[in-house]
Design an enzyme around this catalytic site. Structure first.
Site, PDB file in Angstrom:
ATOM      1  N   GLY A   1       2.033  -5.206   3.976  1.00  0.00           N
ATOM      2  CA  GLY A   1       2.183  -6.394   4.798  1.00  0.00           C
ATOM      3  C   GLY A   1       3.412  -6.449   5.673  1.00  0.00           C
ATOM      4  O   GLY A   1       3.601  -7.424   6.400  1.00  0.00           O
TER       5      GLY A   1
ATOM      6  N   ARG B   1      -4.756  -3.114  -3.011  1.00  0.00           N
ATOM      7  CA  ARG B   1      -3.748  -3.251  -1.959  1.00  0.00           C
ATOM      8  C   ARG B   1      -3.997  -4.490  -1.105  1.00  0.00           C
ATOM      9  O   ARG B   1      -3.056  -5.085  -0.568  1.00  0.00           O
ATOM     10  CB  ARG B   1      -3.726  -1.992  -1.095  1.00  0.00           C
ATOM     11  CG  ARG B   1      -3.106  -0.796  -1.801  1.00  0.00           C
ATOM     12  CD  ARG B   1      -3.280   0.496  -1.013  1.00  0.00           C
ATOM     13  NE  ARG B   1      -2.710   0.424   0.322  1.00  0.00           N
ATOM     14  CZ  ARG B   1      -1.422   0.587   0.613  1.00  0.00           C
ATOM     15  NH1 ARG B   1      -0.547   0.799  -0.358  1.00  0.00           N
ATOM     16  NH2 ARG B   1      -0.997   0.539   1.861  1.00  0.00           N
TER      17      ARG B   1
ATOM     18  N   CYS C   1       3.978   7.560   9.084  1.00  0.00           N
ATOM     19  CA  CYS C   1       5.259   7.914   8.474  1.00  0.00           C
ATOM     20  C   CYS C   1       5.235   9.396   8.131  1.00  0.00           C
ATOM     21  O   CYS C   1       5.681   9.826   7.065  1.00  0.00           O
ATOM     22  CB  CYS C   1       5.561   7.045   7.252  1.00  0.00           C
ATOM     23  SG  CYS C   1       4.283   7.068   5.979  1.00  0.00           S
TER      24      CYS C   1
ATOM     25  N   GLU D   1      -7.107  -4.695   5.054  1.00  0.00           N
ATOM     26  CA  GLU D   1      -6.849  -3.603   4.112  1.00  0.00           C
ATOM     27  C   GLU D   1      -8.131  -3.344   3.337  1.00  0.00           C
ATOM     28  O   GLU D   1      -8.697  -4.250   2.731  1.00  0.00           O
ATOM     29  CB  GLU D   1      -5.715  -3.959   3.153  1.00  0.00           C
ATOM     30  CG  GLU D   1      -5.479  -2.945   2.060  1.00  0.00           C
ATOM     31  CD  GLU D   1      -5.200  -1.538   2.573  1.00  0.00           C
ATOM     32  OE1 GLU D   1      -5.829  -0.584   2.068  1.00  0.00           O
ATOM     33  OE2 GLU D   1      -4.360  -1.394   3.486  1.00  0.00           O
TER      34      GLU D   1
END
Length: 470
Positions: free
Chosen positions: A129, A154, A246, A149
């Site tokens: 979030g 999650r 990432c 999601e």
């Protein structure tokens, strides 16, 4: 051979070799940053919960501020990492603990806004979030954010964090990206913070190194293409895609940007990035698209890749209403003044909605967007008011934490010890609590509901959210 240190994680040679030649990559400095014992902690203050005239820095626990995150107005670096669970302001949604590099997605969205026009945005892979809470803070007034999601566990964490943040202009969904492909061109902006091989988190989470392999990178890149191809039909012509990972790997980053251009016809969008921020601004190898890389030896943050793409066309087609199945709900028979009694200034732009016994306050724009999403699994739309039983409202925790709850409601200020006892669902030793529903408040921010019953007080803080550790 791996590069190791007493402090840092093992970095596989195959991983490092794969980064050679990438824009901004300096092997020795990169390895040194991972071998350093230094860790970066940052958070982002919730501007919608700042009391009038308050300084954002005043909400941060202790004397911990070490600097500002340059690409985020309300982002701060900390000199240490306190136990945030022991700070009642964290439970109140006063701030979100977020990695600094990830705050760049909110900055990117701000650069795409034109004239303050309300936008309909989708955060496709939203848990836990951080980016959704940030987007909700920087979207223009009157906008709607759909936060999605697909994984159920999650999705629950996402919903909990969004409830704390308190924005009313949200729809929370639990759907596969493919489910959005049939919605037509609904969204002005789509953020895909894609599932990836996670190498950008090696310094913060050394255990992630053990999960890395060239094969996993390939698997992730294929999954990222599938996710993007599934969701792009829901992006309006002329709309913007913000793509981030990432991961440092080219296959998940620049190669995806080039694929979006070559196969799906998207064009690149530049962002203004001052050189002193340390962000590596470069271009993709085949299509020369603007891309941005974050390296821990150059920025105060972890690894991130981000690019912004635009879907060709000047339009912004709005699908016909008949193409969607509206949500089934009952318009409850509630007193006309019910919403104004609990919320600040609904002004006729909010409607009550009843699903079984659960009452919701739905801003008009949220309701219009939700109605176009018939068939999707919607977990929240607007503000959960509570249970509507026998003509009375049993208020929900989400209402207490909403930024639109009426400030004139009865409230009891708590000191730190009382607040922590309340958050543990222990007896806080409160006296003279007014009869009826009362907000538990700490430093001007709501923590949840209590109910005064003459000589005693019932604590309505959610049992599953209570502080368990001592």
């Amino acid at each position: 051979m791996n590069h190791a240190s007493d402090h840092g994680p093992l970095l596989p040679e195959a991983f490092l070799d794969g980064l050679e030649g990438l824009p901004g990559f300096d092997r020795s400095a990169f390895v040194a940053a991972h071998q350093s014992a230094r860790r970066v902690t940052s958070l982002r203050v919730n501007p919608a919960k700042l009391p009038p005239g308050a300084d954002a820095a005043g909400l941060i626990p202790g004397d911990l501020i070490s600097g500002k995150v340059p690409w985020c107005e309300h982002g701060f670096y900390l000199s240490g990492r306190p136990a945030f669970v022991d700070d009642p302001l964290w439970h109140a949604g006063a701030y979100y603990v977020q990695e600094a590099s990830s705050m760049f997605a909110g900055y990117a969205l701000q650069q795409l806004q034109s004239g303050g026009r309300p936008l309909t945005a989708l955060d496709l892979c939203a848990a836990p979030g951080g980016k959704s809470t940030h987007l909700s803070s920087v979207l223009p007034a009157g906008s709607v954010l759909v936060s999605n999601e697909v994984i159920r566990s999650r999705s629950g964490i996402l919903l909990e964090n969004l409830v704390r943040w308190g924005s009313p202009d949200l729809i929370v969904t639990q759907n596969d990206p493919q489910d959005f492909s049939g919605l037509g061109e609904l969204f002005d902006v789509v953020l895909v913070d894609a599932p990836c091989s996670g190498s950008g988190l090696f310094r913060r989470d050394p255990a992630a190194v053990a999960e890395w392999s060239p094969g996993h990178v390939t698997h992730c890149s294929l999954r990222q293409r599938r996710i993007l191809a599934d969701v792009l039909p829901a992006l309006k012509e002329g709309g913007f895609l913000i793509y981030s990972t990432c991961s440092y790997s080219r296959e998940e980053d620049e190669d995806i940007a080039d694929w979006l251009s070559e196969e799906l016809g998207l064009t690149g969008v530049s962002l203004p990035v001052p050189p002193e921020w340390g962000i590596t601004a470069a271009v993709s190898p085949r299509c020369s698209l603007p891309v941005f890389r974050f390296y821990p030896d150059k920025v105060e943050g972890e690894g991130l890749f981000l690019c912004v793409m635009q879907k060709k066309g000047a339009g912004g087609k709005t699908p016909a209403d008949g193409a969607f199945r509206k949500q089934r709900e009952r318009r409850p028979r509630v007193p006309e003044q019910l919403l104004p009694a609990w919320l600040e200034a609904p002004s006729g732009e909010w409607l009550p909605a009843l699903e079984q016994d659960e009452l919701w306050a739905v801003p008009k724009a949220v309701g219009q967007c939700r109605d176009r999403m018939g068939g999707l699994r919607i977990r929240q739309a607007g503000i959960h008011m509570g249970k509507w039983l026998g003509g009375r409202l049993l208020p929900a925790h989400a209402l207490a934490l909403s930024t639109r709850v009426r400030q004139g409601l009865p409230a009891v200020p708590l000191d730190t010890e009382q607040a922590l006892k309340y958050l543990r669902k222990e007896d806080a030793g409160l006296e003279n609590v007014p009869a009826g529903w009362v907000l538990a408040r700490y430093k001007g921010m709501n923590l949840g509901w209590m109910k005064g019953l003459g000589g005693r007080v019932n604590n309505y803080y959610p049992k599953q959210w209570r502080i368990r550790k001592r």
